[in-house]
Design a protein around this motif. Sequence first.
Motif, PDB file in Angstrom:
ATOM      1  N   CYS A  30      64.683  87.796  16.758  1.00  0.00           N
ATOM      2  CA  CYS A  30      65.456  88.092  17.968  1.00  0.00           C
ATOM      3  C   CYS A  30      66.308  86.900  18.388  1.00  0.00           C
ATOM      4  O   CYS A  30      67.462  87.067  18.804  1.00  0.00           O
ATOM      5  CB  CYS A  30      64.511  88.492  19.097  1.00  0.00           C
ATOM      6  SG  CYS A  30      63.531  89.963  18.738  1.00  0.00           S
ATOM      7  N   SER A  31      65.760  85.718  18.262  1.00  0.00           N
ATOM      8  CA  SER A  31      66.485  84.516  18.659  1.00  0.00           C
ATOM      9  C   SER A  31      67.737  84.311  17.815  1.00  0.00           C
ATOM     10  O   SER A  31      68.800  83.969  18.342  1.00  0.00           O
ATOM     11  CB  SER A  31      65.557  83.300  18.557  1.00  0.00           C
ATOM     12  OG  SER A  31      66.221  82.139  18.955  1.00  0.00           O
ATOM     13  N   ASP A  32      67.643  84.538  16.516  1.00  0.00           N
ATOM     14  CA  ASP A  32      68.812  84.382  15.647  1.00  0.00           C
ATOM     15  C   ASP A  32      69.867  85.456  15.922  1.00  0.00           C
ATOM     16  O   ASP A  32      71.069  85.178  15.883  1.00  0.00           O
ATOM     17  CB  ASP A  32      68.409  84.410  14.173  1.00  0.00           C
ATOM     18  CG  ASP A  32      67.695  83.139  13.730  1.00  0.00           C
ATOM     19  OD1 ASP A  32      67.721  82.140  14.484  1.00  0.00           O
ATOM     20  OD2 ASP A  32      67.109  83.148  12.638  1.00  0.00           O
ATOM     21  N   VAL A  33      69.419  86.677  16.204  1.00  0.00           N
ATOM     22  CA  VAL A  33      70.371  87.734  16.552  1.00  0.00           C
ATOM     23  C   VAL A  33      71.074  87.377  17.852  1.00  0.00           C
ATOM     24  O   VAL A  33      72.309  87.436  17.948  1.00  0.00           O
ATOM     25  CB  VAL A  33      69.661  89.112  16.659  1.00  0.00           C
ATOM     26  CG1 VAL A  33      70.575  90.160  17.289  1.00  0.00           C
ATOM     27  CG2 VAL A  33      69.191  89.575  15.284  1.00  0.00           C
ATOM     28  N   HIS A  34      70.313  86.960  18.856  1.00  0.00           N
ATOM     29  CA  HIS A  34      70.893  86.590  20.153  1.00  0.00           C
ATOM     30  C   HIS A  34      71.876  85.433  19.995  1.00  0.00           C
ATOM     31  O   HIS A  34      72.994  85.479  20.530  1.00  0.00           O
ATOM     32  CB  HIS A  34      69.781  86.232  21.136  1.00  0.00           C
ATOM     33  CG  HIS A  34      70.271  85.947  22.510  1.00  0.00           C
ATOM     34  ND1 HIS A  34      70.523  84.668  22.952  1.00  0.00           N
ATOM     35  CD2 HIS A  34      70.572  86.775  23.535  1.00  0.00           C
ATOM     36  CE1 HIS A  34      70.965  84.720  24.201  1.00  0.00           C
ATOM     37  NE2 HIS A  34      70.995  85.987  24.579  1.00  0.00           N
ATOM     38  N   ALA A  56      68.673 105.093  25.278  1.00  0.00           N
ATOM     39  CA  ALA A  56      69.339 105.177  26.582  1.00  0.00           C
ATOM     40  C   ALA A  56      68.565 104.434  27.660  1.00  0.00           C
ATOM     41  O   ALA A  56      69.162 103.853  28.568  1.00  0.00           O
ATOM     42  CB  ALA A  56      69.528 106.640  26.981  1.00  0.00           C
ATOM     43  N   GLN A  57      67.249 104.423  27.561  1.00  0.00           N
ATOM     44  CA  GLN A  57      66.430 103.733  28.559  1.00  0.00           C
ATOM     45  C   GLN A  57      66.621 102.228  28.511  1.00  0.00           C
ATOM     46  O   GLN A  57      66.526 101.560  29.525  1.00  0.00           O
ATOM     47  CB  GLN A  57      64.957 104.072  28.364  1.00  0.00           C
ATOM     48  CG  GLN A  57      64.621 105.480  28.774  1.00  0.00           C
ATOM     49  CD  GLN A  57      63.155 105.787  28.559  1.00  0.00           C
ATOM     50  OE1 GLN A  57      62.363 104.930  28.197  1.00  0.00           O
ATOM     51  NE2 GLN A  57      62.792 107.035  28.772  1.00  0.00           N
ATOM     52  N   GLY A  58      66.856 101.681  27.352  1.00  0.00           N
ATOM     53  CA  GLY A  58      67.061 100.250  27.225  1.00  0.00           C
ATOM     54  C   GLY A  58      67.097  99.835  25.775  1.00  0.00           C
ATOM     55  O   GLY A  58      66.242 100.237  24.989  1.00  0.00           O
ATOM     56  N   HIS A  59      68.115  99.055  25.410  1.00  0.00           N
ATOM     57  CA  HIS A  59      68.285  98.621  24.023  1.00  0.00           C
ATOM     58  C   HIS A  59      68.880  97.213  24.003  1.00  0.00           C
ATOM     59  O   HIS A  59      69.371  96.720  25.022  1.00  0.00           O
ATOM     60  CB  HIS A  59      69.178  99.595  23.250  1.00  0.00           C
ATOM     61  CG  HIS A  59      70.517  99.784  23.885  1.00  0.00           C
ATOM     62  ND1 HIS A  59      70.743 100.738  24.854  1.00  0.00           N
ATOM     63  CD2 HIS A  59      71.697  99.136  23.719  1.00  0.00           C
ATOM     64  CE1 HIS A  59      72.001 100.665  25.244  1.00  0.00           C
ATOM     65  NE2 HIS A  59      72.610  99.704  24.574  1.00  0.00           N
ATOM     66  N   VAL A  60      68.841  96.599  22.857  1.00  0.00           N
ATOM     67  CA  VAL A  60      69.427  95.273  22.686  1.00  0.00           C
ATOM     68  C   VAL A  60      70.941  95.396  22.855  1.00  0.00           C
ATOM     69  O   VAL A  60      71.567  96.264  22.233  1.00  0.00           O
ATOM     70  CB  VAL A  60      69.076  94.688  21.295  1.00  0.00           C
ATOM     71  CG1 VAL A  60      69.791  93.371  21.063  1.00  0.00           C
ATOM     72  CG2 VAL A  60      67.553  94.518  21.172  1.00  0.00           C
ATOM     73  N   PRO A  61      71.535  94.572  23.708  1.00  0.00           N
ATOM     74  CA  PRO A  61      72.991  94.635  23.886  1.00  0.00           C
ATOM     75  C   PRO A  61      73.711  94.488  22.542  1.00  0.00           C
ATOM     76  O   PRO A  61      73.320  93.693  21.688  1.00  0.00           O
ATOM     77  CB  PRO A  61      73.296  93.443  24.795  1.00  0.00           C
ATOM     78  CG  PRO A  61      72.022  93.194  25.528  1.00  0.00           C
ATOM     79  CD  PRO A  61      70.920  93.533  24.547  1.00  0.00           C
ATOM     80  N   GLY A  62      74.749  95.298  22.365  1.00  0.00           N
ATOM     81  CA  GLY A  62      75.536  95.252  21.137  1.00  0.00           C
ATOM     82  C   GLY A  62      75.021  96.147  20.025  1.00  0.00           C
ATOM     83  O   GLY A  62      75.685  96.311  19.001  1.00  0.00           O
ATOM     84  N   ALA A  63      73.836  96.727  20.222  1.00  0.00           N
ATOM     85  CA  ALA A  63      73.269  97.597  19.184  1.00  0.00           C
ATOM     86  C   ALA A  63      73.900  98.979  19.253  1.00  0.00           C
ATOM     87  O   ALA A  63      74.295  99.446  20.316  1.00  0.00           O
ATOM     88  CB  ALA A  63      71.759  97.714  19.360  1.00  0.00           C
ATOM     89  N   ILE A  64      73.974  99.608  18.092  1.00  0.00           N
ATOM     90  CA  ILE A  64      74.335 101.014  18.047  1.00  0.00           C
ATOM     91  C   ILE A  64      73.050 101.802  17.853  1.00  0.00           C
ATOM     92  O   ILE A  64      72.042 101.263  17.395  1.00  0.00           O
ATOM     93  CB  ILE A  64      75.344 101.330  16.912  1.00  0.00           C
ATOM     94  CG1 ILE A  64      74.729 101.043  15.525  1.00  0.00           C
ATOM     95  CG2 ILE A  64      76.638 100.552  17.112  1.00  0.00           C
ATOM     96  CD1 ILE A  64      75.551 101.587  14.374  1.00  0.00           C
ATOM     97  N   PHE A 126      65.077  87.874  26.788  1.00  0.00           N
ATOM     98  CA  PHE A 126      66.417  88.441  26.773  1.00  0.00           C
ATOM     99  C   PHE A 126      66.422  89.775  27.511  1.00  0.00           C
ATOM    100  O   PHE A 126      65.422  90.483  27.561  1.00  0.00           O
ATOM    101  CB  PHE A 126      66.916  88.634  25.340  1.00  0.00           C
ATOM    102  CG  PHE A 126      66.888  87.388  24.503  1.00  0.00           C
ATOM    103  CD1 PHE A 126      67.312  86.165  25.005  1.00  0.00           C
ATOM    104  CD2 PHE A 126      66.426  87.427  23.188  1.00  0.00           C
ATOM    105  CE1 PHE A 126      67.287  85.022  24.234  1.00  0.00           C
ATOM    106  CE2 PHE A 126      66.405  86.288  22.399  1.00  0.00           C
ATOM    107  CZ  PHE A 126      66.837  85.079  22.930  1.00  0.00           C
ATOM    108  N   SER A 127      67.561  90.143  28.052  1.00  0.00           N
ATOM    109  CA  SER A 127      67.707  91.392  28.801  1.00  0.00           C
ATOM    110  C   SER A 127      68.139  92.527  27.894  1.00  0.00           C
ATOM    111  O   SER A 127      68.757  92.316  26.861  1.00  0.00           O
ATOM    112  CB  SER A 127      68.756  91.214  29.905  1.00  0.00           C
ATOM    113  OG  SER A 127      68.336  90.253  30.825  1.00  0.00           O
ATOM    114  N   LEU A 128      67.828  93.721  28.353  1.00  0.00           N
ATOM    115  CA  LEU A 128      68.252  94.928  27.661  1.00  0.00           C
ATOM    116  C   LEU A 128      69.461  95.531  28.355  1.00  0.00           C
ATOM    117  O   LEU A 128      69.703  95.271  29.536  1.00  0.00           O
ATOM    118  CB  LEU A 128      67.119  95.965  27.656  1.00  0.00           C
ATOM    119  CG  LEU A 128      65.845  95.575  26.916  1.00  0.00           C
ATOM    120  CD1 LEU A 128      64.788  96.658  27.101  1.00  0.00           C
ATOM    121  CD2 LEU A 128      66.112  95.329  25.446  1.00  0.00           C
ATOM    122  N   ALA A 129      70.189  96.347  27.631  1.00  0.00           N
ATOM    123  CA  ALA A 129      71.281  97.143  28.179  1.00  0.00           C
ATOM    124  C   ALA A 129      70.812  98.586  28.190  1.00  0.00           C
ATOM    125  O   ALA A 129      69.904  98.951  27.450  1.00  0.00           O
ATOM    126  CB  ALA A 129      72.526  96.994  27.306  1.00  0.00           C
TER     127      ALA A 129
END
Length: 144
Positions: A30-34, A56-64, A126-129
Motif C-alpha cells: 500500500c505504501s508503494d502504491v500511495h 462504492a462504499q469505499g475504495h483506494v483513490p484512483g482505483a477502477i 490512508f483515506s478511502l474514496a
Amino acid sequence: MASLVRSIPAASSAIALKHFSHRLTLETDCSDVHASQQGGELDFVLVDVRGESAFAQGHVPGAINMPHRLMTAEYLASYPRDTLFVVYCAGPHCNGAHRAAVKLAALEYPVKEMMGGVMGWLDEGFSLAGEQALQREGGVACAC
C-alpha cells in the motif's frame, strides 16, 4: 533447547534471496502504491476487484472497479498487453485479488497484488474514496 523459531532451520541466504526477490515480482504494498500516486508515477492500473457495492462504499483513490468475475479477454481488449495491473480486494482474509491475478495472468497481462487490500490501506492511515468512505469501524466487505 532451540526455540520454536529455530526448530526448523532457516533457509540458506541464497534460497532466501531467490524466494524474497521472487515475491517482489508478484507483490507490492500500500505504501508503494500511495507513494507512486503522490509522485505522479502511474505506470500501472490499480484495480479493486470487489463487487460494485463494496467499491462504492469505499475504495483506494484512483482505483477502477473490475470485479474478477468480469475479467475476460473481451472485457480487457482495450488494454495493451503490457499494461501492469495492480489488484486488491478487501484484505488478507479474502482471495479475490488472487482470483483476479490468475485471470489476468492467464490472459497474459502483467499483474501484481497490493498486499493488505483495503484493510492494509486503512492500516497505513490512508483515506478511502467513495460514497461512504468508511474508515475501519465495521470491517471491510469484499462482496466478490
